[in-house]
Design an enzyme around this catalytic site. Structure first.
Site, PDB file in Angstrom:
ATOM      1  N   HIS A 111     -18.215   8.593   8.371  1.00 34.71           N
ATOM      2  CA  HIS A 111     -17.591   8.439   6.448  1.00 34.71           C
ATOM      3  C   HIS A 111     -19.021   7.530   6.239  1.00 34.71           C
ATOM      4  O   HIS A 111     -19.584   6.698   6.387  1.00 34.71           O
ATOM      5  CB  HIS A 111     -16.297   7.913   7.060  1.00 34.71           C
ATOM      6  CG  HIS A 111     -15.376   8.240   5.847  1.00 34.71           C
ATOM      7  ND1 HIS A 111     -15.513   7.365   4.640  1.00 34.71           N
ATOM      8  CD2 HIS A 111     -15.203   8.621   5.303  1.00 34.71           C
ATOM      9  CE1 HIS A 111     -14.743   7.540   3.567  1.00 34.71           C
ATOM     10  NE2 HIS A 111     -14.455   8.547   4.407  1.00 34.71           N
ATOM     11  N   ASP A 165     -10.017  13.469   9.818  1.00 33.34           N
ATOM     12  CA  ASP A 165      -9.695  14.850   9.796  1.00 33.34           C
ATOM     13  C   ASP A 165     -10.119  15.302  10.854  1.00 33.34           C
ATOM     14  O   ASP A 165      -9.450  16.334  11.503  1.00 33.34           O
ATOM     15  CB  ASP A 165     -11.170  15.273   9.314  1.00 33.34           C
ATOM     16  CG  ASP A 165     -11.220  14.939   7.453  1.00 33.34           C
ATOM     17  OD1 ASP A 165      -9.776  15.974   7.205  1.00 33.34           O
ATOM     18  OD2 ASP A 165     -11.892  14.677   6.608  1.00 33.34           O
TER      19      ASP A 165
HETATM   20  N1  ACO Z   1     -22.702  13.646  14.340  1.00 30.32           N
HETATM   21  C1  ACO Z   1     -24.239  12.998  14.170  1.00 30.32           C
HETATM   22  N2  ACO Z   1     -25.072  12.285  13.460  1.00 30.32           N
HETATM   23  C2  ACO Z   1     -24.160  12.103  12.607  1.00 30.32           C
HETATM   24  C3  ACO Z   1     -22.542  12.655  11.397  1.00 30.32           C
HETATM   25  C4  ACO Z   1     -22.450  13.416  13.355  1.00 30.32           C
HETATM   26  N3  ACO Z   1     -20.900  13.255  12.553  1.00 30.32           N
HETATM   27  N4  ACO Z   1     -22.642  11.249  10.723  1.00 30.32           N
HETATM   28  C5  ACO Z   1     -23.644  11.056  10.424  1.00 30.32           C
HETATM   29  N5  ACO Z   1     -24.341  11.351  11.134  1.00 30.32           N
HETATM   30  C6  ACO Z   1     -26.263  10.511  11.679  1.00 30.32           C
HETATM   31  C7  ACO Z   1     -26.649  11.289  10.031  1.00 30.32           C
HETATM   32  O1  ACO Z   1     -27.739  12.134  11.556  1.00 30.32           O
HETATM   33  C8  ACO Z   1     -27.560  10.108  10.609  1.00 30.32           C
HETATM   34  O2  ACO Z   1     -28.762   9.432  10.828  1.00 30.32           O
HETATM   35  P1  ACO Z   1     -30.049   9.244  10.908  1.00 30.32           P
HETATM   36  O3  ACO Z   1     -30.018   7.539  10.009  1.00 30.32           O
HETATM   37  O4  ACO Z   1     -30.635   8.711  11.994  1.00 30.32           O
HETATM   38  O5  ACO Z   1     -30.620   9.685   9.791  1.00 30.32           O
HETATM   39  C9  ACO Z   1     -26.500   9.267   9.927  1.00 30.32           C
HETATM   40  O6  ACO Z   1     -25.468   9.150  10.942  1.00 30.32           O
HETATM   41  C10 ACO Z   1     -25.583   8.728   8.600  1.00 30.32           C
HETATM   42  O7  ACO Z   1     -25.770   9.591   8.369  1.00 30.32           O
HETATM   43  P2  ACO Z   1     -25.380  10.028   6.532  1.00 30.32           P
HETATM   44  O8  ACO Z   1     -25.071  11.817   6.420  1.00 30.32           O
HETATM   45  O9  ACO Z   1     -26.464   9.690   5.969  1.00 30.32           O
HETATM   46  O10 ACO Z   1     -24.074   9.450   6.314  1.00 30.32           O
HETATM   47  P3  ACO Z   1     -23.122   9.541   4.627  1.00 30.32           P
HETATM   48  O11 ACO Z   1     -22.949   8.318   4.412  1.00 30.32           O
HETATM   49  O12 ACO Z   1     -24.328  10.809   4.075  1.00 30.32           O
HETATM   50  O13 ACO Z   1     -22.455  10.684   5.581  1.00 30.32           O
HETATM   51  C11 ACO Z   1     -20.776  11.997   6.407  1.00 30.32           C
HETATM   52  C12 ACO Z   1     -20.485  10.843   5.384  1.00 30.32           C
HETATM   53  C13 ACO Z   1     -20.776  13.180   5.385  1.00 30.32           C
HETATM   54  C14 ACO Z   1     -18.914  12.069   6.315  1.00 30.32           C
HETATM   55  C15 ACO Z   1     -21.337  12.476   7.576  1.00 30.32           C
HETATM   56  O14 ACO Z   1     -20.460  11.531   8.671  1.00 30.32           O
HETATM   57  C16 ACO Z   1     -20.566  13.324   8.465  1.00 30.32           C
HETATM   58  O15 ACO Z   1     -21.132  14.843   8.058  1.00 30.32           O
HETATM   59  N6  ACO Z   1     -19.723  14.035   9.204  1.00 30.32           N
HETATM   60  C17 ACO Z   1     -19.206  15.127   9.390  1.00 30.32           C
HETATM   61  C18 ACO Z   1     -18.464  15.599   8.367  1.00 30.32           C
HETATM   62  C19 ACO Z   1     -16.974  15.112   8.627  1.00 30.32           C
HETATM   63  O16 ACO Z   1     -15.947  14.430   9.515  1.00 30.32           O
HETATM   64  N7  ACO Z   1     -16.441  14.890   7.197  1.00 30.32           N
HETATM   65  C20 ACO Z   1     -15.044  14.690   6.857  1.00 30.32           C
HETATM   66  C21 ACO Z   1     -15.525  13.075   5.799  1.00 30.32           C
HETATM   67  S1  ACO Z   1     -14.058  12.598   6.027  1.00 30.32           S
HETATM   68  C22 ACO Z   1     -12.952  12.883   4.374  1.00 30.32           C
HETATM   69  O17 ACO Z   1     -13.999  13.495   3.809  1.00 30.32           O
HETATM   70  C23 ACO Z   1     -11.579  12.678   4.373  1.00 30.32           C
END
Ligand code: ACO
Length: 439
Positions: A312, A370
């Site tokens: 998140h 979610d």
């Molecule tokens: N699986 C694997 N790795 C992940 C995941 C994941 N679900 N989420 C983040 N990471 C990793 C990224 O690769 C990144 O790694 P790095 O630092 O080595 O590059 C690090 O964790 C940070 O991730 P970001 O994408 O920079 O974090 P951001 O805050 O931009 O994204 C998000 C948050 C979009 C929710 C992301 O965690 C994601 O895509 N999750 C999966 C989709 C999801 O479940 N979305 C629902 C959100 S809740 C809602 O809307 C109600």
């Protein structure tokens, strides 16, 4: 409600080339302070650059507070855990919309006024008929919610507080009806009219699953679970869809069009579309023995695969909604006697493995709301394509509360971000016969 102007308590000093300027710092009730950059461009000629709004507060708001480090979520000051346990969706809707919990009479009156608006204009049905039967219900929702602005002309004057309020009630009341119609249309069954003696969650279930040919008994476990999911999804401060609504609304667009824009933003898998994506991912994984392979893929920088329902932007310790829903999820699977459903078992095992994995622990990637809502919806036999639609139904009250707050704010301006231009510099037009093809 009038918004209180932020108080300047501190000043930050910024030096750039030969200029030094003081920028006011404001503190709200809770959470980090904000640096007021409104005068930055005028005083220095600079813009700020913050893609993804990593450090940007786009507005001030009195509605919802999140502390992502501590895992706190408050609606109008009340913790989400207490609301989920003790309240119900109509009460929470009232709280978000009006700012305080209702008295018994205020709640009864509110429910009555919502019930007055649960039907949609019969001509809305013709919009549904224009969609392909296999259209994604979110596509249908974007279309029909936007189309409401062509039906309810008496609630389009955004300068009139009474009209704004009627539009809010209409949207909250009609969303379950429209959502259920999207589902019924997709399976070719007749639309079911709302029953105003039912609760909001019961009505949603009734309109989705009953048919005119037989009596329908609403499963109380489903209704309780859905009511809780509605509460947990009702608002979440300035997320992508809410910010979309504020931006659309800042231009003076009508509330129905703004909510349609919010539905579009919610649809993406990085936002509300994640609950649907969780089920897609579980189906792709297929069986428990393949979990390690997918965990490996999620960690691989060269693989775009991510564990859906994990991580998140704001919550870095845990998502308090997920904590509530995790418990509900385990209880519901137990109560419904379906703990041995293979997809649900796979989900629970994935949760266990990921929570113990160093990569996910180190990056603070916990299951989000979610993940569990997807599992609960699956347990309730709700079709996967409807998961995000139900999220939109719940979030409508938050969206419209935020929209109303914005319109009433005397500081409100059209949202108009700037950019860092990195394209071609100025160049003169070249006639077509003098142009050379670029490789
Ligand atoms: N699986 C694997 N790795 C992940 C995941 C994941 N679900 N989420 C983040 N990471 C990793 C990224 O690769 C990144 O790694 P790095 O630092 O080595 O590059 C690090 O964790 C940070 O991730 P970001 O994408 O920079 O974090 P951001 O805050 O931009 O994204 C998000 C948050 C979009 C929710 C992301 O965690 C994601 O895509 N999750 C999966 C989709 C999801 O479940 N979305 C629902 C959100 S809740 C809602 O809307 C109600």
């Amino acid at each position: 409600m009038t918004m209180v102007a932020p108080k300047t308590q501190h000043v930050a000093r910024l030096s750039y080339q030969d200029k030094t300027i003081d920028l006011p710092v404001y503190f709200g009730t809770d959470g980090p302070g904000v640096l007021d950059l409104q005068e930055l461009h005028k005083k220095t000629g600079l813009f700020t650059f913050d893609p993804g709004f990593m450090s940007t507060a786009s507005c001030k708001s009195e509605i919802t507070f999140i502390d992502g480090e501590k895992g706190i979520l408050l609606y109008r000051g009340y913790p989400i855990e207490q609301l989920a346990e003790k309240s119900d969706f109509m009460e929470v809707a009232y709280l978000l919309l009006y700012g305080d919990l209702p008295s018994k009479k205020q709640k009864d009156d509110f429910v009555l006024s919502i019930n007055k608006h649960t039907l949609v204009h019969e001509q809305v049905i013709s919009f549904y008929r224009g969609f392909r039967r296999d259209a994604h219900p979110m596509a249908v929702m974007v279309g029909v919610v936007g189309a409401l602005s062509s039906f309810y002309h008496d609630s389009l004057d955004i300068q009139d507080p009474a009209q704004r309020h009627i539009a809010a009630l209409r949207l909250i009341a009609k969303m379950p009806t429209l959502a259920a119609m999207a589902y019924k249309y997709s399976i070719g069954q007749p639309f079911v009219y709302p029953q105003n003696h039912l609760s909001y969650a019961q009505n949603m279930i009734y309109m989705m699953f009953s048919t005119p040919t037989a009596p329908y008994e609403i499963n109380p476990i489903w209704a309780k679970a859905l009511d809780r999911i509605l509460i947990l999804h009702a608002d979440h401060e300035q997320n992508a869809s809410t910010s979309t609504i504020r931006l659309a609304g800042s231009s003076g667009a009508n509330p129905f069009a703004c909510i349609a824009a919010g539905i579009a933003a919610l649809w993406g898998p990085a936002h509300g579309g994640a609950n649907e994506a969780v089920l897609g991912m579980l189906e792709e994984i297929g069986s428990i023995d393949r979990i390690p392979e997918f965990i490996q893929r999620a960690k691989d920088k060269n693989d775009p695969f991510r564990l859906m329902g994990f991580g998140h932007r704001v919550y870095k310790s845990y998502d308090p909604r997920a904590t509530v829903l995790r418990q509900s999820c385990h209880e519901i699977l137990e109560e419904l006697g379906i703990k041995d459903n293979p997809i649900l078992q796979l989900a629970l095992e994935l949760e266990r493995v990921a929570l113990a994995d160093e990569y996910f622990i180190e990056k603070k990637l916990y299951p989000n709301v979610d993940f569990y809502s997807g599992i609960i919806f699956k347990a309730m036999n709700i079709p996967v394509s409807m998961f995000t639609v139900l999220f939109a139904v719940a979030r409508t009250v938050g969206w419209i509360s935020q929209w109303k707050e914005m319109i009433a704010d005397p500081m409100q301006k059209i949202g108009r971000p700037r950019q860092l231009y990195v394209g071609k510099p100025y160049r003169d037009y070249i006639p077509i016969d003098k142009r050379q093809e670029e490789n």
